[in-house]
Design a protein around this motif. Structure first.
Motif, PDB file in Angstrom:
ATOM      1  N   GLU A  91       0.828  -1.204   0.000  1.00 42.98           N
ATOM      2  CA  GLU A  91       0.000   0.000   0.000  1.00 42.98           C
ATOM      3  C   GLU A  91       0.863   1.255   0.000  1.00 42.98           C
ATOM      4  N   GLU A  92       1.876   1.292   0.842  1.00 42.60           N
ATOM      5  CA  GLU A  92       2.710   2.492   0.948  1.00 42.60           C
ATOM      6  C   GLU A  92       3.515   2.760  -0.320  1.00 42.60           C
ATOM      7  N   SER A  93       3.901   1.696  -1.013  1.00 43.77           N
ATOM      8  CA  SER A  93       4.689   1.874  -2.230  1.00 43.77           C
ATOM      9  C   SER A  93       3.823   2.014  -3.477  1.00 43.77           C
ATOM     10  N   GLY A  94       2.511   1.848  -3.327  1.00 42.61           N
ATOM     11  CA  GLY A  94       1.616   1.935  -4.470  1.00 42.61           C
ATOM     12  C   GLY A  94       1.765   0.768  -5.431  1.00 42.61           C
ATOM     13  N   THR A  95       2.221  -0.366  -4.930  1.00 41.45           N
ATOM     14  CA  THR A  95       2.433  -1.551  -5.758  1.00 41.45           C
ATOM     15  C   THR A  95       1.178  -2.418  -5.757  1.00 41.45           C
ATOM     16  N   GLN A  96       0.792  -2.911  -6.924  1.00 43.00           N
ATOM     17  CA  GLN A  96      -0.497  -3.589  -7.040  1.00 43.00           C
ATOM     18  C   GLN A  96      -0.496  -5.005  -6.483  1.00 43.00           C
ATOM     19  N   VAL A  97       0.592  -5.757  -6.685  1.00 47.84           N
ATOM     20  CA  VAL A  97       0.640  -7.130  -6.179  1.00 47.84           C
ATOM     21  C   VAL A  97       2.056  -7.438  -5.683  1.00 47.84           C
ATOM     22  N   GLY A  98       2.131  -8.414  -4.781  1.00 51.63           N
ATOM     23  CA  GLY A  98       3.420  -8.845  -4.269  1.00 51.63           C
ATOM     24  C   GLY A  98       3.711 -10.278  -4.669  1.00 51.63           C
ATOM     25  N   ILE A  99       4.956 -10.542  -4.998  1.00 49.36           N
ATOM     26  CA  ILE A  99       5.418 -11.895  -5.303  1.00 49.36           C
ATOM     27  C   ILE A  99       6.305 -12.323  -4.137  1.00 49.36           C
ATOM     28  N   VAL A 100       5.841 -13.300  -3.370  1.00 50.90           N
ATOM     29  CA  VAL A 100       6.571 -13.710  -2.170  1.00 50.90           C
ATOM     30  C   VAL A 100       7.764 -14.571  -2.582  1.00 50.90           C
ATOM     31  N   ASP A 101       8.953 -14.138  -2.152  1.00 50.60           N
ATOM     32  CA  ASP A 101      10.151 -14.902  -2.521  1.00 50.60           C
ATOM     33  C   ASP A 101      10.824 -15.587  -1.348  1.00 50.60           C
ATOM     34  N   SER A 102      10.432 -15.244  -0.100  1.00 54.98           N
ATOM     35  CA  SER A 102      11.059 -15.882   1.063  1.00 54.98           C
ATOM     36  C   SER A 102      10.260 -15.571   2.319  1.00 54.98           C
ATOM     37  N   THR A 103      10.606 -16.254   3.402  1.00 53.46           N
ATOM     38  CA  THR A 103       9.956 -16.049   4.693  1.00 53.46           C
ATOM     39  C   THR A 103      10.922 -15.384   5.664  1.00 53.46           C
ATOM     40  N   TRP A 104      10.376 -14.665   6.634  1.00 48.63           N
ATOM     41  CA  TRP A 104      11.166 -14.243   7.783  1.00 48.63           C
ATOM     42  C   TRP A 104      11.504 -15.474   8.617  1.00 48.63           C
ATOM     43  N   ALA A 105      12.594 -15.387   9.360  1.00 49.38           N
ATOM     44  CA  ALA A 105      12.898 -16.406  10.357  1.00 49.38           C
ATOM     45  C   ALA A 105      12.019 -16.185  11.589  1.00 49.38           C
ATOM     46  N   ALA A 106      11.725 -17.260  12.303  1.00 52.52           N
ATOM     47  CA  ALA A 106      10.858 -17.148  13.479  1.00 52.52           C
ATOM     48  C   ALA A 106      11.255 -18.180  14.523  1.00 52.52           C
ATOM     49  N   SER A 107      11.115 -17.796  15.779  1.00 51.87           N
ATOM     50  CA  SER A 107      11.258 -18.716  16.905  1.00 51.87           C
ATOM     51  C   SER A 107      10.084 -18.459  17.843  1.00 51.87           C
ATOM     52  N   LYS A 108       9.367 -19.525  18.172  1.00 47.68           N
ATOM     53  CA  LYS A 108       8.210 -19.413  19.047  1.00 47.68           C
ATOM     54  C   LYS A 108       8.405 -20.333  20.251  1.00 47.68           C
ATOM     55  N   TYR A 109       8.030 -19.817  21.418  1.00 47.66           N
ATOM     56  CA  TYR A 109       8.255 -20.549  22.660  1.00 47.66           C
ATOM     57  C   TYR A 109       6.973 -20.590  23.494  1.00 47.66           C
ATOM     58  N   ARG A 110       6.837 -21.675  24.225  1.00 47.76           N
ATOM     59  CA  ARG A 110       5.835 -21.756  25.278  1.00 47.76           C
ATOM     60  C   ARG A 110       6.554 -21.418  26.572  1.00 47.76           C
ATOM     61  N   VAL A 111       6.141 -20.338  27.215  1.00 46.54           N
ATOM     62  CA  VAL A 111       6.801 -19.844  28.418  1.00 46.54           C
ATOM     63  C   VAL A 111       5.992 -20.262  29.641  1.00 46.54           C
ATOM     64  N   THR A 112       6.666 -20.827  30.626  1.00 45.81           N
ATOM     65  CA  THR A 112       6.038 -21.190  31.889  1.00 45.81           C
ATOM     66  C   THR A 112       6.709 -20.412  33.013  1.00 45.81           C
ATOM     67  N   VAL A 113       5.899 -19.678  33.760  1.00 47.15           N
ATOM     68  CA  VAL A 113       6.392 -18.935  34.918  1.00 47.15           C
ATOM     69  C   VAL A 113       5.774 -19.561  36.160  1.00 47.15           C
ATOM     70  N   ASP A 114       6.598 -20.128  37.009  1.00 47.78           N
ATOM     71  CA  ASP A 114       6.135 -20.800  38.223  1.00 47.78           C
ATOM     72  C   ASP A 114       6.459 -19.967  39.453  1.00 47.78           C
ATOM     73  N   GLY A 115       5.421 -19.662  40.219  1.00 44.93           N
ATOM     74  CA  GLY A 115       5.585 -18.944  41.471  1.00 44.93           C
ATOM     75  C   GLY A 115       4.947 -19.720  42.599  1.00 44.93           C
ATOM     76  N   ALA A 116       4.298 -19.020  43.517  1.00 45.86           N
ATOM     77  CA  ALA A 116       3.620 -19.676  44.636  1.00 45.86           C
ATOM     78  C   ALA A 116       2.293 -18.977  44.885  1.00 45.86           C
ATOM     79  N   GLN A 117       1.239 -19.744  44.995  1.00 47.19           N
ATOM     80  CA  GLN A 117      -0.090 -19.208  45.246  1.00 47.19           C
ATOM     81  C   GLN A 117      -0.156 -18.681  46.677  1.00 47.19           C
ATOM     82  N   SER A 118      -0.691 -17.471  46.835  1.00 45.42           N
ATOM     83  CA  SER A 118      -0.804 -16.880  48.173  1.00 45.42           C
ATOM     84  C   SER A 118      -1.849 -15.774  48.160  1.00 45.42           C
ATOM     85  N   HIS A 119      -2.082 -15.177  49.287  1.00 47.89           N
ATOM     86  CA  HIS A 119      -3.142 -14.180  49.462  1.00 47.89           C
ATOM     87  C   HIS A 119      -2.683 -12.827  48.925  1.00 47.89           C
TER      88      HIS A 119
END
Length: 417
Positions: free
Chosen positions: A199-227
């Motif tokens: 949109e910003e470049s005023g280009t009508q269509v894009g031809i995808v030639d590659s992907t970004w790299a990505a790393s995805k994680y499941r994060v677990t934070v363990d504490g202690a239940q209290s009042h």
């Protein structure tokens, strides 16, 4: 060849009525009644336009057209499922564009205006979004052998429903005649950009030639239940505080690099016990880092690891990261991108090579068959939001481009490159 079908916008409006939200978007997460209703409508559409519908055990919905008995398929498609309170275009536009493109190409072949080398199939991949069932790109993951069918079917949503149960509630049972990977020779997909470069470049269509790299994680934070009131501040092991420090660190990390080199986010938090008067004992969440430069991604994780050590000390919690997805900067086949450019040139469309930041079913398919991936502009780059929008002219232009690409693939032009 000119292929604009004035019926496309009417069909898109009808399809967008399934799971429609007050804000103008859709909510049809995988395997929900809204998703099944959309699939049932698409099933009828396929039948009315000369396709034979089949569904595989992973829930992928196909429409096939036999043009050359015994030949492999050119497969074209995307996904109909959505995020919660999402836009109308993400995925669904690509499925309907593929169906219209395929019908037009099949008609050309039957009229003797095209000598086909391949058969034709369109696909609605099951659970691309991964919002209800993780991981994302599930249907294409099973299809390409990256995910075991048994593991996919056993996946549960937050309410305890399995994928197998969700699929069993749908409109169509598995069909032994559904295409399998060995029968697919080529793949093509069109999608909204979900960014604002075109949109910003005023280009009508894009031809995808590659992907970004990505790393995805499941994060677990363990504490202690209290009042929340009675527990002294110095005695607290607040998992939600630890999670907040990780969230802040991930966001601040992006600012340490040049703009556009690193995207970070944290999403989908589960807080236990999630009681108004109880300090959290555990938080589960997703951490997502992406970059067009693999070295940047590696450096970002090194810096984040140090910040997490500090977060553990400050919150008196234990924080662990489990890698769930990881991929590098991966190119689409150059000959597929070249075919996309040639198709755009033949139609007189301005085009640019672009990297895809988001994951798509094509990122699975490109690893196993030659693949063409196309983009059309997104207004202001808004996506996964009810305000997601692509202008009608851009949407129709994309259908024309995908039809041209499909025509060339079915004809066997990619074989010549």
């Amino acid at each position: 060849m000119s292929t604009t079908d004035p019926q496309f916008l009417a069909d898109f409006a009808t399809m967008s009525g399934f799971g429609a939200t007050p804000g103008g978007g859709v909510d049809r997460q995988a395997g929900t009644p809204n998703d099944h209703a959309t699939r049932a409508w698409f099933s009828q559409w396929l039948a009315e336009h000369g396709y034979t519908e089949t569904v595989d055990e992973a829930g992928n919905q196909f429409g096939t057209v036999e043009l050359v008995p015994g030949a492999p398929y050119v497969l074209v498609g995307s996904h109909l499922d959505s995020q919660p309170l999402a836009g109308r275009y993400d995925g669904a536009y690509g499925v309907l564009a593929a169906a219209h493109a395929g019908a037009r190409v099949a008609a050309e072949a039957r009229a003797g205006k095209l000598e086909p080398a391949y058969n034709l199939a369109v696909v609605n991949w099951f659970n691309e979004e991964g919002s209800r069932f993780a991981p994302s790109m599930m249907g294409s993951g099973v299809f390409t052998g990256k995910l075991q069918l048994e593991d996919a079917l056993a996946t549960i949503d937050p309410a305890g429903t399995t994928v197998a149960q969700a699929l069993a509630a749908g409109h169509a049972a598995p069909d032994g005649d559904a295409p399998v990977l060995a029968q697919v020779a080529r793949y093509a997909e069109i999608h909204i950009e979900q960014g604002r470069n075109l949109e910003e470049s005023g280009t009508q269509v894009g031809i995808v030639d590659s992907t970004w790299a990505a790393s995805k994680y499941r994060v677990t934070v363990d504490g202690a239940q209290s009042h929340t009131g009675a527990t002294r501040m110095e005695d607290r092991r607040d998992a939600l505080f630890g999670a907040a420090l990780v969230i802040s660190a991930a966001r601040e990390l992006a600012a340490e690099f040049e703009p556009g080199l690193l995207h970070t986010s944290v999403s989908e938090l589960y807080v236990l016990p999630n009681s108004p008067v109880t300090i959290a004992r555990q938080v589960l969440m997703n951490l997502d880092l992406r970059s067009p430069d693999e070295s940047v991604l590696g450096l970002a994780m090194e810096r984040l690891a140090k910040r997490i050590i500090d977060a553990e000390a400050d919150s008196r919690t234990d924080i662990s990261l489990d890698l769930t997805h990881n991929w590098g900067v991966v190119s689409y086949q150059p000959q597929g991108a070249a075919l996309g450019r040639a198709s755009a040139d033949s139609l007189g469309y301005t085009h640019a090579d672009v990297m895809t930041v988001a994951g798509h079913d094509s990122t699975n398919m490109k690893d196993v068959v030659p693949t063409v991936m196309l983009f059309v502009p997104s207004v202001e780059g808004i996506s996964h939001n009810e305000a997601e929008y692509t202008h009608d002219d851009d949407a129709l232009r994309g259908v024309e481009l995908l039809t041209e690409v499909t025509w060339r693939l079915v004809r066997g032009e990619l074989d010549e490159n």
